[in-house]
Design a protein around this motif. Structure first.
Motif, PDB file in Angstrom:
ATOM      1  N   UNK A  62      39.596  42.052  52.837  1.00  0.00           N
ATOM      2  CA  UNK A  62      39.949  42.637  51.486  1.00  0.00           C
ATOM      3  C   UNK A  62      39.687  44.209  51.114  1.00  0.00           C
ATOM      4  N   UNK A  63      38.707  44.661  51.874  1.00  0.00           N
ATOM      5  CA  UNK A  63      38.395  46.078  51.663  1.00  0.00           C
ATOM      6  C   UNK A  63      39.963  47.338  51.880  1.00  0.00           C
ATOM      7  N   UNK A  87      43.298  42.221  42.605  1.00  0.00           N
ATOM      8  CA  UNK A  87      44.758  41.704  43.445  1.00  0.00           C
ATOM      9  C   UNK A  87      46.062  41.763  42.304  1.00  0.00           C
ATOM     10  N   UNK A  88      46.094  40.146  41.744  1.00  0.00           N
ATOM     11  CA  UNK A  88      47.140  40.573  40.884  1.00  0.00           C
ATOM     12  C   UNK A  88      46.712  41.151  39.228  1.00  0.00           C
ATOM     13  N   UNK A  89      45.327  40.546  39.168  1.00  0.00           N
ATOM     14  CA  UNK A  89      44.744  40.174  37.784  1.00  0.00           C
ATOM     15  C   UNK A  89      43.728  41.484  37.262  1.00  0.00           C
ATOM     16  N   UNK A  90      44.021  42.013  36.032  1.00  0.00           N
ATOM     17  CA  UNK A  90      43.552  43.616  35.959  1.00  0.00           C
ATOM     18  C   UNK A  90      43.647  43.299  34.137  1.00  0.00           C
ATOM     19  N   UNK A 104      42.020  33.973  48.715  1.00  0.00           N
ATOM     20  CA  UNK A 104      43.187  34.095  49.363  1.00  0.00           C
ATOM     21  C   UNK A 104      42.373  34.073  50.811  1.00  0.00           C
ATOM     22  N   UNK A 105      40.903  33.850  50.643  1.00  0.00           N
ATOM     23  CA  UNK A 105      39.898  33.539  51.431  1.00  0.00           C
ATOM     24  C   UNK A 105      39.786  34.702  53.372  1.00  0.00           C
TER      25      UNK A 105
END
Length: 341
Positions: A231-232, A26-29, A224-225
């Motif tokens: 998600x893939x 997501x937004x985290x890296x 986000x569920x």
């Protein structure tokens, strides 16, 4: 060079590709520089929580960037490590805790395993608090037992009762080298890993292979569920994925998506199925829709990867009876066991 082949691998890659993205969700890296800086800090947190060199650490974490930090920090701390599914039923978690007998459990805030542990618990939220580039408070310690046991994994039990398998650091680094050489994985690659990192396929073929090569590891974001398939699809649309390593069920689900669902596979050069038998019908449907063959890998928790189907042409018919050839650094020997009747 340290006494730890795992830490040498992390350091070598961080020095070669400091600003490259190591893992993203997501937004985290984390960049490789940030990963290498976070590992000794997390190792200090492990020691302060009650994990001296030689202690056993249980990781009860879902897929997240902090998994990579905690995993490699156990090598820095000289500990052994075992990763489990944090979302198992209470009775299963109790059994895994009793079997593992960890000195410290690492998990996320609010996870049930923290209440069941019966030993000190370190949450990744606390351990990762603060700037990732902050140096450790004390000099890095020489890891203990670096050539001894490191990773404990539970076999699938497909050939009988599940077994606890112990692998050392040298084994893990060698397998990562075998995989990257066989699949020609480089720092330019982007690996999408929808497989849990507590599973051998995600841990060995995705996480270790990415860090060995300097590639980017993409973890689908389900915060986000979103379903695992959604998600893939989102991760494929967002990242220029070149390798998709997954279980057969995911390839089946992607092939079954509605015809108007966009699935961005334009940059993908290798789809690899592992952890279970790939039905030839699934492989045919996936290739018919996306124009990409699904290759297979075969291995075991005990020996690691054995065969990867990565030749110029897929194995004939891509049936359950064919799974490629031994990798570029592997050798295989078949044994025939005769039974008296």
């Amino acid at each position: 060079m340290s006494a730890s082949p795992v830490l040498d691998m992390v350091t070598t890659t961080a020095n070669a590709h400091p600003e490259a993205t190591a893992v993203v969700q997501g937004e985290r890296s984390l960049t490789y520089r940030e990963l290498a800086a976070a590992v000794p800090r997390f190792a200090e947190a492990l020691a302060a929580t009650g994990a001296p060199p030689g202690a056993h650490v249980l990781l009860a974490l879902d897929n997240r960037p902090e998994f990579a930090v905690a995993y490699f920090a156990t090598a820095e701390a000289g500990c052994t490590v075992e990763a489990i599914d944090p979302d198992q039923p209470e009775e299963v978690l109790r059994r895994r805790l009793a079997e593992s007998r960890p000195a410290v459990v690492v998990t996320a805030t609010g996870n049930l395993v923290a209440a069941l542990a019966g030993c000190p618990v370190l949450t990744v939220d606390d351990a990762m608090d603060g700037p990732l580039t902050q140096p450790p408070a004390a000099p890095r310690r020489r890891p203990a037992r670096a050539d001894g046991p490191w990773v404990t994994a539970l076999s699938s039990g497909s050939t009988g009762e599940a077994k606890r398998i112990v692998r050392d650091q040298a084994h893990q680094v060698a397998e990562a080298g075998n995989i990257t050489a066989t699949a020609s994985i480089t720092a330019d690659d982007v690996l999408l890993c929808p497989v849990p990192l507590f599973h051998a396929l995600g841990q060995f073929c995705c996480l270790l292979a990415a860090v060995r090569s300097g590639a980017t590891l993409v973890l689908p974001d389900r915060s986000a569920g979103a379903s695992s398939v959604d998600a893939v699809v989102h991760a494929l649309a967002r990242h220029p994925v070149t390798l998709l390593i997954a279980v057969p069920q995911l390839f089946d689900a992607l092939a079954d998506l509605p015809a108007d669902t966009p699935v961005e596979l334009g940059a993908v050069r290798l789809c690899l199925s592992g952890s279970n038998f790939l039905d030839a019908a699934v492989a045919r449907r996936f290739e018919a829709r996306f124009g990409l063959p699904v290759r297979q890998t075969y291995g075991s928790t005990e020996a690691g990867s054995v065969c990867w189907d990565v030749g110029a042409e897929p194995s004939p018919a891509r049936s359950a009876h064919r799974c490629g050839a031994p990798g570029s650094r592997w050798s295989a020997r078949a044994a025939l066991r005769c039974h008296r009747v």
